[in-house]
Design a protein around this motif. Structure first.
Motif, PDB file in Angstrom:
ATOM      1  N   GLY A 110      -2.903  -0.226  -4.964  1.00 27.83           N
ATOM      2  CA  GLY A 110      -1.400   0.633  -3.799  1.00 27.83           C
ATOM      3  C   GLY A 110       0.110  -0.598  -4.240  1.00 27.83           C
ATOM      4  N   HIS A 159      -2.307   1.406 -10.897  1.00 28.19           N
ATOM      5  CA  HIS A 159      -1.379   1.741 -10.047  1.00 28.19           C
ATOM      6  C   HIS A 159      -1.447   2.814  -9.595  1.00 28.19           C
ATOM      7  N   TYR A 179       1.256   5.998  -1.735  1.00 31.27           N
ATOM      8  CA  TYR A 179       1.210   5.046  -2.537  1.00 31.27           C
ATOM      9  C   TYR A 179       3.241   4.727  -2.302  1.00 31.27           C
TER      10      TYR A 179
END
Length: 352
Positions: free
Chosen positions: A172, A203, A210
């Motif tokens: 995250g 990512h 997220y």
């Protein structure tokens, strides 16, 4: 049903992921690249081209795939380049990232004299990572990846235009923020002189959990601190997450203290991360072992005794010919497939 084994890709999922990535780029001015090491199915490239600035490659052949099939910017990083590879890469690349000072000094004159304007970068090792598994930790002691701050000096940097770090894996924005603290603490004086910073991949920004606004704030904070820097990110899994399934069939069911289903899909040839990570992929309609009435171990068609995908339970008994759907199988599968034991590669189908 479809002929198996087969990957079934969902074009709508790639549009969905692409739009999230495009929004981040529009909010920040950063550029997001497809990491082809995770996903390189060229039939999806026309979709991704609408959302991404280009691609990143792990060497010559991925760079050629990028230049020939995707277009946009072509970025390359490899732990080491051979002279013949460098000659070819200089004809098609926009950024070339070097893993060591020795590689940079070896090729510096050639890069700077290249007819095509190629921006050279250096991979740094911030000596900090929050790896999900040690096999994916590029900052482990003795790692071959990236230059340590303690080994750098200003003289080495003549001609270098950017820095690159890659420490995340399925993580995250909070992990990126903590990593950047170490990057800035160790490399601040160099960042002030650079034209760009590549924050690597890992990512998981298309995951429902997220924190995209946090990522946008982090990028803007870096841009405010170093106003001359162009920011790049190069996710792989985030682009292809939820993008497809792998469908197999039950070929036989054998008894050995438990029910063992032999499938026409294999952990070792079709989803090697199951053995390398290791992890147990989700199967549509299944539960944990013993959770539902009928439990089976899934094994592949190779001669490798350890070609086992995992144990799964079902409400109804499985029968020979039943199709099994492994979920979220677009990334790190097709790119790693082999024909070990003569097992055929799955076919690829795209749903519109």
């Amino acid at each position: 049903g479809i002929g198996t084994p087969a990957y079934v890709l969902d074009q709508a999922a790639f549009h969905h992921n692409g739009q999230i990535l495009k929004n981040v780029q529009e909010a920040t001015g950063a550029k997001i690249l497809l990491a082809q090491k995770a996903f390189s199915c060229t039939s999806i490239y026309p979709i991704l081209r609408n959302y991404l600035a280009g691609t990143t490659a792990s060497g010559l052949y991925e760079a050629r795939l990028a230049a020939e099939e995707f277009g946009g910017e072509v970025h390359v990083f490899s732990p080491a380049y051979k002279p013949d590879e460098m000659r070819q890469l200089l004809k098609i690349s926009d950024h070339i990232v070097f893993n060591s000072l020795s590689q940079w000094t070896r090729y510096r004159e050639e890069v700077l004299a290249a007819p095509r304007a190629v921006s050279p970068g250096l991979r740094i090792n911030p000596e900090y990572a929050e790896a999900v598994a040690e096999i994916y930790n590029p900052c482990a002691p003795g790692s071959r990846f990236g230059v340590l701050a303690s080994l750098m000096n200003e003289a080495d940097f003549e001609g270098v235009e950017g820095l690159h770090f890659h420490t995340l894996c399925e993580q995250g924005a909070d992990a990126l923020e903590r990593t950047l603290e170490h990057v800035i603490a160790k490399f601040d004086s160099y960042l002030k002189k650079m034209k760009w910073l590549n924050m690597g991949g890992g990512h998981l920004m298309t995951n429902k959990d997220y924190d995209v606004p946090r990522l946008i704030r982090i990028i803007k904070d870096v841009q405010e601190r170093y106003q001359q820097l162009e920011i790049f990110l190069e996710p792989g899994e985030a682009i292809s997450s939820g993008g497809g399934v792998l469908v197999g069939s039950v070929i036989d069911i054998v008894e050995n203290g438990m029910q063992v289903a032999v499938l026409d899909v294999s952990a070792t040839t079709h989803m090697p991360d199951v053995l390398e990570m290791p992890y147990r992929p989700d199967v549509l309609g299944s539960g944990e072992p013993g959770e539902k009435a009928y439990t089976y171990r899934f094994g592949g068609p190779t001669c490798l005794s350890g070609d086992v995908i995992g144990d799964y339970s079902f409400d109804q008994p499985l029968e020979i010919g039943d199709q099994i759907v492994f979920e979220d199988m677009a990334h790190y599968t097709m790119v790693k497939n082999s024909t070990f034991n003569g097992v055929p590669l799955p076919s690829i189908t795209c749903l519109r």
